[in-house]
Design an enzyme around this catalytic site. Structure first.
Site, mmCIF file in Angstrom:
data_model
loop_
_atom_site.group_PDB
_atom_site.id
_atom_site.type_symbol
_atom_site.label_atom_id
_atom_site.label_comp_id
_atom_site.label_asym_id
_atom_site.label_seq_id
_atom_site.Cartn_x
_atom_site.Cartn_y
_atom_site.Cartn_z
ATOM 1 N N SER A 107 0.828 -1.216 0.000
ATOM 2 C CA SER A 107 0.000 0.000 0.000
ATOM 3 C C SER A 107 0.860 1.263 0.000
ATOM 4 O O SER A 107 1.941 1.292 0.593
ATOM 5 C CB SER A 107 -0.879 0.000 1.250
ATOM 6 O OG SER A 107 -1.431 1.270 1.481
ATOM 7 N N TYR A 130 -2.468 5.501 -4.050
ATOM 8 C CA TYR A 130 -3.510 6.492 -3.783
ATOM 9 C C TYR A 130 -3.073 7.778 -4.470
ATOM 10 O O TYR A 130 -1.919 8.203 -4.316
ATOM 11 C CB TYR A 130 -3.644 6.764 -2.286
ATOM 12 C CG TYR A 130 -4.441 5.736 -1.521
ATOM 13 C CD1 TYR A 130 -5.708 5.346 -1.946
ATOM 14 C CD2 TYR A 130 -3.945 5.195 -0.340
ATOM 15 C CE1 TYR A 130 -6.448 4.417 -1.219
ATOM 16 C CE2 TYR A 130 -4.687 4.270 0.392
ATOM 17 C CZ TYR A 130 -5.935 3.888 -0.061
ATOM 18 O OH TYR A 130 -6.672 2.980 0.656
ATOM 19 N N THR A 156 -6.146 2.506 -6.710
ATOM 20 C CA THR A 156 -7.378 2.430 -5.914
ATOM 21 C C THR A 156 -8.253 3.638 -6.208
ATOM 22 O O THR A 156 -7.806 4.784 -6.092
ATOM 23 C CB THR A 156 -7.038 2.358 -4.409
ATOM 24 O OG1 THR A 156 -6.318 1.146 -4.189
ATOM 25 C CG2 THR A 156 -8.280 2.368 -3.546
ATOM 26 N N ARG A 165 -14.546 5.755 10.144
ATOM 27 C CA ARG A 165 -14.589 4.570 11.016
ATOM 28 C C ARG A 165 -14.580 5.069 12.451
ATOM 29 O O ARG A 165 -13.588 5.639 12.906
ATOM 30 C CB ARG A 165 -13.388 3.664 10.728
ATOM 31 C CG ARG A 165 -13.641 2.744 9.559
ATOM 32 C CD ARG A 165 -12.377 2.097 9.069
ATOM 33 N NE ARG A 165 -11.972 2.676 7.811
ATOM 34 C CZ ARG A 165 -10.742 3.110 7.526
ATOM 35 N NH1 ARG A 165 -9.779 3.009 8.405
ATOM 36 N NH2 ARG A 165 -10.484 3.624 6.358
ATOM 37 N N HIS A 278 -13.718 -1.860 -0.626
ATOM 38 C CA HIS A 278 -12.669 -1.514 0.323
ATOM 39 C C HIS A 278 -12.868 -2.256 1.658
ATOM 40 O O HIS A 278 -12.611 -1.721 2.733
ATOM 41 C CB HIS A 278 -12.651 -0.002 0.558
ATOM 42 C CG HIS A 278 -11.265 0.578 0.726
ATOM 43 N ND1 HIS A 278 -10.584 1.196 -0.282
ATOM 44 C CD2 HIS A 278 -10.434 0.623 1.792
ATOM 45 C CE1 HIS A 278 -9.405 1.610 0.156
ATOM 46 N NE2 HIS A 278 -9.285 1.263 1.422
ATOM 47 N N ASP A 309 -12.612 -8.760 -3.999
ATOM 48 C CA ASP A 309 -12.202 -8.922 -2.599
ATOM 49 C C ASP A 309 -13.316 -8.440 -1.692
ATOM 50 O O ASP A 309 -14.286 -7.823 -2.134
ATOM 51 C CB ASP A 309 -10.859 -8.234 -2.297
ATOM 52 C CG ASP A 309 -10.941 -6.701 -2.209
ATOM 53 O OD1 ASP A 309 -12.046 -6.145 -2.037
ATOM 54 O OD2 ASP A 309 -9.882 -6.055 -2.301
ATOM 55 N N ILE A 312 -13.579 -12.512 2.361
ATOM 56 C CA ILE A 312 -13.026 -13.872 2.251
ATOM 57 C C ILE A 312 -12.348 -14.255 3.566
ATOM 58 O O ILE A 312 -11.382 -13.620 3.992
ATOM 59 C CB ILE A 312 -12.031 -13.956 1.074
ATOM 60 C CG1 ILE A 312 -12.794 -13.769 -0.243
ATOM 61 C CG2 ILE A 312 -11.288 -15.304 1.094
ATOM 62 C CD1 ILE A 312 -11.918 -13.740 -1.476
ATOM 63 N N ARG A 313 -12.886 -15.260 4.214
ATOM 64 C CA ARG A 313 -12.312 -15.761 5.468
ATOM 65 C C ARG A 313 -12.096 -17.273 5.411
ATOM 66 O O ARG A 313 -11.613 -17.858 6.359
ATOM 67 C CB ARG A 313 -13.244 -15.467 6.665
ATOM 68 C CG ARG A 313 -13.600 -14.009 6.843
ATOM 69 C CD ARG A 313 -12.429 -13.179 7.356
ATOM 70 N NE ARG A 313 -12.842 -11.803 7.593
ATOM 71 C CZ ARG A 313 -12.865 -10.858 6.645
ATOM 72 N NH1 ARG A 313 -12.451 -11.130 5.409
ATOM 73 N NH2 ARG A 313 -13.264 -9.637 6.933
ATOM 74 N N GLY A 332 -7.620 -9.375 2.579
ATOM 75 C CA GLY A 332 -7.064 -8.347 3.457
ATOM 76 C C GLY A 332 -6.977 -8.880 4.874
ATOM 77 O O GLY A 332 -5.944 -9.389 5.320
HETATM 78 C C1 LIG Z 1 -6.659 -2.512 7.819
HETATM 79 C C2 LIG Z 1 -6.949 -2.311 6.374
HETATM 80 C C3 LIG Z 1 -6.237 -1.357 5.661
HETATM 81 C C4 LIG Z 1 -6.488 -1.174 4.300
HETATM 82 N N1 LIG Z 1 -5.711 -0.280 3.595
HETATM 83 C C5 LIG Z 1 -5.869 -0.205 2.246
HETATM 84 C C6 LIG Z 1 -4.981 0.590 1.477
HETATM 85 O O1 LIG Z 1 -4.057 1.201 1.992
HETATM 86 N N2 LIG Z 1 -5.188 0.648 0.135
HETATM 87 C C7 LIG Z 1 -6.215 -0.038 -0.482
HETATM 88 O O2 LIG Z 1 -6.369 0.047 -1.712
HETATM 89 N N3 LIG Z 1 -7.045 -0.818 0.228
HETATM 90 C C8 LIG Z 1 -6.890 -0.934 1.572
HETATM 91 N N4 LIG Z 1 -7.710 -1.755 2.289
HETATM 92 C C9 LIG Z 1 -8.716 -2.573 1.587
HETATM 93 C C10 LIG Z 1 -8.119 -3.908 1.158
HETATM 94 O O3 LIG Z 1 -7.191 -3.737 0.107
HETATM 95 C C11 LIG Z 1 -9.198 -4.890 0.668
HETATM 96 O O4 LIG Z 1 -9.984 -4.248 -0.320
HETATM 97 C C12 LIG Z 1 -10.087 -5.378 1.801
HETATM 98 O O5 LIG Z 1 -9.339 -5.625 2.966
HETATM 99 C C13 LIG Z 1 -10.799 -6.661 1.369
HETATM 100 O O6 LIG Z 1 -11.665 -7.086 2.363
HETATM 101 P P1 LIG Z 1 -11.308 -8.217 3.459
HETATM 102 O O7 LIG Z 1 -10.447 -7.542 4.480
HETATM 103 O O8 LIG Z 1 -12.644 -8.587 3.988
HETATM 104 O O9 LIG Z 1 -10.568 -9.337 2.757
HETATM 105 C C14 LIG Z 1 -7.489 -1.946 3.657
HETATM 106 C C15 LIG Z 1 -8.205 -2.905 4.386
HETATM 107 C C16 LIG Z 1 -7.931 -3.094 5.724
HETATM 108 C C17 LIG Z 1 -8.701 -4.155 6.473
#
Ligand SMILES: Cc1cc2nc3c(=O)[nH]c(=O)nc-3n(C[C@H](O)[C@H](O)[C@H](O)COP(=O)(O)O)c2cc1C
Length: 390
Positions: A107, A130, A156, A165, A278, A309, A312-313, A332
């Protein structure tokens, strides 16, 4: 040490071993968290068809994502502040992904820099951008990514401004944490001491892609204000095309949740799109990614690879996404739970758990090869898509 059999076991350890503000930064969605909850719940609404008397020897979960061989159709999603879940978290996750044979995405908002990760790994990784207001910063970071051998850019599109949040505000989230009484009490828990010791032993404790590179940014520990000031609210399709041209390499567009937007991405020549909300962290009230996947697939056909995405667990979730037509998936939180629980070994464990679940579930569906999965493996409820009016 408890016996770990599933991602939820890693999640429980993650929660115990990580300062509360970082665990909650991971395990939360925006506003009411409806979309965050439905990302996982909607997977459970799709059921699997059991088939029998099929030769199940020689099974394979291997596939490709944008031409890259993958041990299973899963990539590690970009996550901000991975290096606060565990010291040097991005390096640990990238190493685990490399050894396992799946792609890692770094990221923009990581703690370890592009150069840190490149130095610690052999395989090329992907970099997530970003778009910032400071165009010189964007030019510079793209050049740094190219110099480090990054093999695809993940752009993104769903975070020009931040969905709130609540827990991050209540916890006064910063990286590194501020020396407050609340944090001191939280860290007094002996289960956090390993986290503290490892964090004291590393020099990587703030946003190293940005600090010292972006103009006038010396301290961005207060991430919410900083994001509001720096992220570019003017990002539009013309700018996406300009970044595509400037980058010149493989391009993956992330955060697509609408068929019309997916069509624009295909027109722009994206190598892949990621159907994503996201992880439920932006537009609360949007439908889950798995629910939006079929209509997006119908729109773009095979003009670009479609991945998804969100939620998914389990290996079963990966199977459902692939059987619905996604060419790949990203995870993620599933890998962050492994990282927070056990560092690099925990990310490896998370990947192993998912692959074993995928493999066994695939076999019980009567399939030997992940590339043969399709709608014929699923039972999808009649109202899963199409019951929503514009
Ligand atoms: C703690 C956290 C930080 C994240 N930071 C970013 C980020 O910096 N850039 C981005 O494109 N997505 C970010 N995401 C989104 C993830 O890339 C992804 O889309 C998401 O985690 C997918 O869902 P899941 O956590 O249920 O697998 C973040 C997600 C989490 C949980």
């Amino acid at each position: 040490m408890p016996v770990i059999t599933c991602i939820d076991d890693l999640k429980a350890l993650h929660r115990a071993r990580t300062p509360r503000m970082f665990y909650e930064y991971c395990e939360s969605g925006s506003y009411t968290e409806q979309t965050f909850r439905e990302n996982t719940a909607d997977f459970d609404r799709i059921r699997l068809r059991q088939r029998v008397a099929v030769d199940l020897s020689d099974r394979s979960t291997a596939s490709t994502m944008i031409g890259t061989d993958v041990a299973m159709p899963v990539a590690l999603a970009p996550v901000g502040m991975c290096g606060m879940q565990r010291a040097d978290g991005e390096i640990k996750a990238a190493r685990a992904a490399e050894a396992f044979g799946v792609p890692f995405t770094l990221s923009t908002m990581s703690i370890c820099s592009i150069e840190d990760v490149a130095e610690a790994t052999q395989a090329p990784f992907w970099f997530q951008l970003y778009v910032m207001r400071d165009e010189a910063f964007v030019d510079d970071i793209l050049a740094r990514a190219r110099a480090a051998g990054v093999s695809a850019l993940v752009l993104t599109l769903d975070l020009q401004l931040l969905g709130q949040r609540h827990r991050d505000l209540k916890n006064a989230l910063t990286a590194p944490p501020q020396p407050t009484l609340a944090n001191a009490i939280d860290m007094a828990d002996p289960r956090r001491w390993r986290w503290i010791a490892e964090m004291l032993a590393t020099r990587r404790r703030t946003f190293r892609n940005i600090v010292g590179h972006a103009k006038g940014v010396e301290n961005l520990s207060e991430i919410h204000n900083w994001t509001a000031q720096q992220f570019d609210p003017r990002l539009d399709w013309d700018k996406v095309a300009r970044i595509r041209d400037e980058w010149g390499g493989k391009l993956i567009l992330k955060g697509i949740l609408d068929p019309a937007d997916a069509g624009r991405c295909a027109d722009l020549g994206a190598d892949a799109i990621i159907v994503s909300n996201h992880g439920g962290r932006q537009l609360d009230g949007a439908l889950s990614s798995i629910r939006m996947l079929p209509s997006i697939l119908r729109e773009v056909g095979d003009r670009t690879e479609v991945w998804m995405d969100g939620g998914i667990r389990k290996g079963q979730d990966i199977l459902k996404a692939i059987a619905l037509g996604a060419k790949g998936t990203m995870i993620g939180r599933a890998y962050l739970h492994g990282l927070g629980a056990m560092g690099e070994a925990g990310v490896t464990r998370a990947l192993e758990i998912l692959r074993r679940e995928l493999d066994v579930t695939m076999a019980l569906c009567g399939e030997r090869d992940v590339r043969n999965l399709g709608r014929h493996n699923l039972l999808v409820p009649g109202d899963f898509e199409g019951s929503w009016q514009e």
